[in-house]
Design a protein around this motif. Structure first.
Motif, PDB file in Angstrom:
ATOM      1  N   VAL A  48      -6.096  -2.557   4.540  1.00 13.05           N
ATOM      2  CA  VAL A  48      -6.575  -3.939   4.647  1.00 13.05           C
ATOM      3  C   VAL A  48      -6.647  -4.574   3.266  1.00 13.05           C
ATOM      4  O   VAL A  48      -6.175  -5.703   3.042  1.00 13.05           O
ATOM      5  N   THR A  49      -7.244  -3.860   2.306  1.00 11.59           N
ATOM      6  CA  THR A  49      -7.387  -4.396   0.951  1.00 11.59           C
ATOM      7  C   THR A  49      -6.034  -4.658   0.318  1.00 11.59           C
ATOM      8  O   THR A  49      -5.818  -5.699  -0.324  1.00 11.59           O
ATOM      9  N   SER A  50      -5.094  -3.726   0.485  1.00 10.99           N
ATOM     10  CA  SER A  50      -3.763  -3.894  -0.106  1.00 10.99           C
ATOM     11  C   SER A  50      -3.081  -5.147   0.424  1.00 10.99           C
ATOM     12  O   SER A  50      -2.503  -5.931  -0.344  1.00 10.99           O
ATOM     13  N   ALA A  51      -3.139  -5.340   1.747  1.00  5.89           N
ATOM     14  CA  ALA A  51      -2.486  -6.511   2.330  1.00  5.89           C
ATOM     15  C   ALA A  51      -3.125  -7.804   1.841  1.00  5.89           C
ATOM     16  O   ALA A  51      -2.429  -8.778   1.528  1.00  5.89           O
ATOM     17  N   LEU A  52      -4.460  -7.823   1.784  1.00 11.30           N
ATOM     18  CA  LEU A  52      -5.152  -9.041   1.342  1.00 11.30           C
ATOM     19  C   LEU A  52      -4.852  -9.353  -0.122  1.00 11.30           C
ATOM     20  O   LEU A  52      -4.614 -10.509  -0.490  1.00 11.30           O
ATOM     21  N   VAL A  53      -4.861  -8.328  -0.973  1.00 15.11           N
ATOM     22  CA  VAL A  53      -4.575  -8.541  -2.396  1.00 15.11           C
ATOM     23  C   VAL A  53      -3.136  -9.022  -2.574  1.00 15.11           C
ATOM     24  O   VAL A  53      -2.867  -9.935  -3.359  1.00 15.11           O
ATOM     25  N   VAL A  82      -1.010  -9.446  -9.603  1.00  8.89           N
ATOM     26  CA  VAL A  82      -1.870  -9.193  -8.441  1.00  8.89           C
ATOM     27  C   VAL A  82      -1.020  -8.798  -7.234  1.00  8.89           C
ATOM     28  O   VAL A  82      -1.375  -7.878  -6.479  1.00  8.89           O
ATOM     29  N   TRP A  83       0.091  -9.468  -7.055  1.00  5.72           N
ATOM     30  CA  TRP A  83       1.010  -9.130  -5.968  1.00  5.72           C
ATOM     31  C   TRP A  83       1.469  -7.674  -6.089  1.00  5.72           C
ATOM     32  O   TRP A  83       1.484  -6.916  -5.121  1.00  5.72           O
ATOM     33  N   GLY A  84       1.842  -7.261  -7.304  1.00 11.08           N
ATOM     34  CA  GLY A  84       2.288  -5.886  -7.516  1.00 11.08           C
ATOM     35  C   GLY A  84       1.206  -4.865  -7.235  1.00 11.08           C
ATOM     36  O   GLY A  84       1.458  -3.812  -6.627  1.00 11.08           O
ATOM     37  N   LEU A  85      -0.022  -5.151  -7.652  1.00 12.79           N
ATOM     38  CA  LEU A  85      -1.132  -4.230  -7.372  1.00 12.79           C
ATOM     39  C   LEU A  85      -1.356  -4.084  -5.870  1.00 12.79           C
ATOM     40  O   LEU A  85      -1.575  -2.983  -5.358  1.00 12.79           O
ATOM     41  N   GLY A  86      -1.295  -5.196  -5.161  1.00 14.62           N
ATOM     42  CA  GLY A  86      -1.481  -5.137  -3.721  1.00 14.62           C
ATOM     43  C   GLY A  86      -0.372  -4.387  -3.017  1.00 14.62           C
ATOM     44  O   GLY A  86      -0.601  -3.724  -1.998  1.00 14.62           O
ATOM     45  N   ALA A  87       0.838  -4.470  -3.571  1.00 15.74           N
ATOM     46  CA  ALA A  87       1.986  -3.815  -2.941  1.00 15.74           C
ATOM     47  C   ALA A  87       2.066  -2.328  -3.237  1.00 15.74           C
ATOM     48  O   ALA A  87       2.958  -1.646  -2.733  1.00 15.74           O
ATOM     49  N   VAL A 117       1.637 -14.750   5.257  1.00 18.01           N
ATOM     50  CA  VAL A 117       1.229 -14.729   6.666  1.00 18.01           C
ATOM     51  C   VAL A 117       1.524 -13.364   7.285  1.00 18.01           C
ATOM     52  O   VAL A 117       0.711 -12.799   8.021  1.00 18.01           O
ATOM     53  N   VAL A 118       2.696 -12.818   6.983  1.00 18.97           N
ATOM     54  CA  VAL A 118       3.056 -11.494   7.498  1.00 18.97           C
ATOM     55  C   VAL A 118       2.111 -10.440   6.936  1.00 18.97           C
ATOM     56  O   VAL A 118       1.703  -9.496   7.627  1.00 18.97           O
ATOM     57  N   LEU A 119       1.741 -10.578   5.670  1.00 11.50           N
ATOM     58  CA  LEU A 119       0.815  -9.627   5.060  1.00 11.50           C
ATOM     59  C   LEU A 119      -0.561  -9.693   5.712  1.00 11.50           C
ATOM     60  O   LEU A 119      -1.213  -8.660   5.918  1.00 11.50           O
ATOM     61  N   LEU A 120      -1.014 -10.886   6.043  1.00  6.55           N
ATOM     62  CA  LEU A 120      -2.306 -11.016   6.730  1.00  6.55           C
ATOM     63  C   LEU A 120      -2.257 -10.367   8.104  1.00  6.55           C
ATOM     64  O   LEU A 120      -3.222  -9.726   8.540  1.00  6.55           O
ATOM     65  N   ALA A 121      -1.121 -10.520   8.792  1.00 12.82           N
ATOM     66  CA  ALA A 121      -0.956  -9.819  10.069  1.00 12.82           C
ATOM     67  C   ALA A 121      -1.003  -8.311   9.855  1.00 12.82           C
ATOM     68  O   ALA A 121      -1.566  -7.558  10.670  1.00 12.82           O
ATOM     69  N   GLY A 122      -0.436  -7.841   8.750  1.00 13.42           N
ATOM     70  CA  GLY A 122      -0.497  -6.425   8.420  1.00 13.42           C
ATOM     71  C   GLY A 122      -1.905  -5.940   8.164  1.00 13.42           C
ATOM     72  O   GLY A 122      -2.264  -4.805   8.510  1.00 13.42           O
ATOM     73  N   ALA A 123      -2.741  -6.792   7.551  1.00  8.08           N
ATOM     74  CA  ALA A 123      -4.140  -6.415   7.315  1.00  8.08           C
ATOM     75  C   ALA A 123      -4.866  -6.195   8.636  1.00  8.08           C
ATOM     76  O   ALA A 123      -5.604  -5.207   8.805  1.00  8.08           O
ATOM     77  N   VAL A 124      -4.664  -7.098   9.581  1.00 10.69           N
ATOM     78  CA  VAL A 124      -5.291  -6.954  10.901  1.00 10.69           C
ATOM     79  C   VAL A 124      -4.766  -5.704  11.605  1.00 10.69           C
ATOM     80  O   VAL A 124      -5.517  -4.914  12.180  1.00 10.69           O
ATOM     81  N   ALA A 125      -3.440  -5.502  11.550  1.00  8.86           N
ATOM     82  CA  ALA A 125      -2.838  -4.349  12.222  1.00  8.86           C
ATOM     83  C   ALA A 125      -3.300  -3.041  11.594  1.00  8.86           C
ATOM     84  O   ALA A 125      -3.554  -2.055  12.303  1.00  8.86           O
ATOM     85  N   GLY A 126      -3.414  -3.005  10.262  1.00  9.61           N
ATOM     86  CA  GLY A 126      -3.850  -1.785   9.598  1.00  9.61           C
ATOM     87  C   GLY A 126      -5.253  -1.389   9.975  1.00  9.61           C
ATOM     88  O   GLY A 126      -5.545  -0.205  10.204  1.00  9.61           O
ATOM     89  N   ARG A 127      -6.142  -2.353  10.065  1.00  9.87           N
ATOM     90  CA  ARG A 127      -7.520  -2.048  10.465  1.00  9.87           C
ATOM     91  C   ARG A 127      -7.559  -1.529  11.900  1.00  9.87           C
ATOM     92  O   ARG A 127      -8.247  -0.552  12.204  1.00  9.87           O
TER      93      ARG A 127
END
Length: 417
Positions: free
Chosen positions: A305-310, A333-338, A395-405
């Protein structure tokens, strides 16, 4: 078993005998793979010149490589389950030797069908490496007792940078791409061959029949109905696939479109634009080297969740930046999240059992994102502008945060029921 939730920090069990040996072998496997792939792709312009290919021809060459990967990944998971990860890795080694040798021969002979055939074989060998390599990596992580899978991905990135540098250096004195492909065949035979031989003594992922004969106790067999349908449509696998798809799309967008974006939006020259990609990659590699402790403390679900949000924040900062320093911050910041999303999602998939099948399922979506993502972003950019197209990745990353949780909180099925 139905009440257990798999969103938990990785345990700190005492490392089993051979744990550090397996970790070193997997690390070497990732390094050889990253080095070879980067040393090949950096010579694509020279391959195009020598083979007489325009941009469309190079695109077809890359599509042939991607086709080999996409077709082979589902088969790789089944093969690992039946034959064991070390044997499939050995088969991939043979595939890489033949692919690089075929590439050298096709360039020397000037035959386009031979070039495309070598590219298909190269993509298939990559898939046959990707799945067993990840399975062995999750096994090394289990044995060591702490999160180490992101370090393998960091080693891949570092070795890739070295491979790109060597490929570029080889071009300077006029070493042709055919000669370099032949050299890469030798690297595959020697480097990957040594790893394959040393992996033969490790039976952690041997075929099930071998484990039964040796007295070991493999995981329970799934019911027959589930074996027919596989794990591809199971809810946790689909959710983790969404995470990996978003992370791979994000990484592909950064590598392919970050430089054109800052050239368009901030009016920097191409040389300066390339440094934004470097900032992204350095931040990503640092996150992978240092992020294992975060995973162990926070748990894999929270890390996803944190990775996707960052990552989403980094994307939005970059596409809305009005100055170069702010854009650099967004790239970092994008690289850290990825950094952690893909290795942590793979680790979480493997923790649910049937590691080879689940890893094949989630990594197939990563391959799909790598193949389809950058061209799709370019098409959207032509229609609505590159900042909006790249910003849509958030937007896709935010969907990934929800899916990961959701995936981390889904209890595993009891296959013995």
């Amino acid at each position: 078993m139905s009440g257990r939730v798999v969103d938990a920090p990785v345990g700190r069990a005492t490392a089993s005998p051979g744990a550090w040996r397996l970790r070193a072998l997997v690390l070497a496997a990732y390094c050889v793979n990253g080095f070879s792939l980067a040393a090949w792709t950096v010579r694509l312009p020279a391959i195009g010149v020598e083979a007489g290919l325009d941009a469309g021809g190079l695109g077809r060459l890359l599509m042939a490589n991607a086709l080999g990967t996409l077709v082979t990944i589902p088969l790789a998971g089944r093969w690992v389950q039946r034959a064991g990860a070390p044997r499939v890795y050995l088969a991939a080694t043979v595939g890489f030797v033949l692919a690089y040798g075929g590439l050298a021969a096709a360039l020397h002979a000037g035959t386009l069908p031979g070039l495309l055939g070598a590219a298909v074989l190269h993509g298939a060998a990559f898939a046959l490496t990707n799945v067993p390599q990840a399975v062995l990596g999750t096994e090394a992580e289990r044995r060591v007792g702490r999160t180490v899978l992101p370090q393998f991905h960091a080693a891949y990135s570092i070795a890739g940078a070295a491979g790109a540098a060597v490929g570029g250096a080889a071009a300077a004195p006029g070493v042709g791409p055919a000669a370099q492909a032949a050299a890469l065949a030798a690297v595959a035979a020697l480097g990957r061959g040594a790893v394959s031989l040393l992996l033969r003594g490790d039976h952690a992922h041997a075929p099930r029949a071998h484990l039964e004969r040796s007295g070991e106790h493999p995981a329970p067999v799934a019911p027959r109905a589930r074996r027919r349908t596989g794990v591809w449509l199971e809810r946790p696998t689909v959710l983790l696939g969404v995470v990996v798809f978003g992370a791979a799309l994000s990484e592909g967008a950064a590598n392919s479109w970050m430089a054109p974006l800052v050239v368009e939006a901030l009016a920097v020259d191409e040389g300066a634009a390339a440094t934004f990609v470097s900032v992204f990659l350095v931040a990503q590699t640092a996150g992978r080297l240092l992020g294992g402790g975060l995973v162990d403390r926070a748990g894999r679900g929270a890390t996803l969740v944190t990775s996707a949000l960052v990552s989403a924040v980094g994307v939005l900062v970059l596409v809305t930046a009005g100055s170069v320093p702010v854009a650099y911050a967004g790239a970092g910041v994008w690289g850290l999240g990825a950094a952690l999303a893909v290795p942590v999602a793979v680790s979480l998939a493997a923790a649910r059992g049937d590691a080879a099948a689940r890893i094949a399922a989630v990594t197939s979506l990563a391959s799909l994102a790598n193949v389809a993502g950058p061209p799709a972003i370019g098409a959207v950019g032509d229609a609505v502008g590159l900042p909006w197209a790249v910003g849509g990745v958030a937007v896709v990353l935010l969907a990934g945060a929800v899916a990961g949780r959701a995936a981390a909180r889904t209890p595993p099925r009891d296959d013995r029921a």
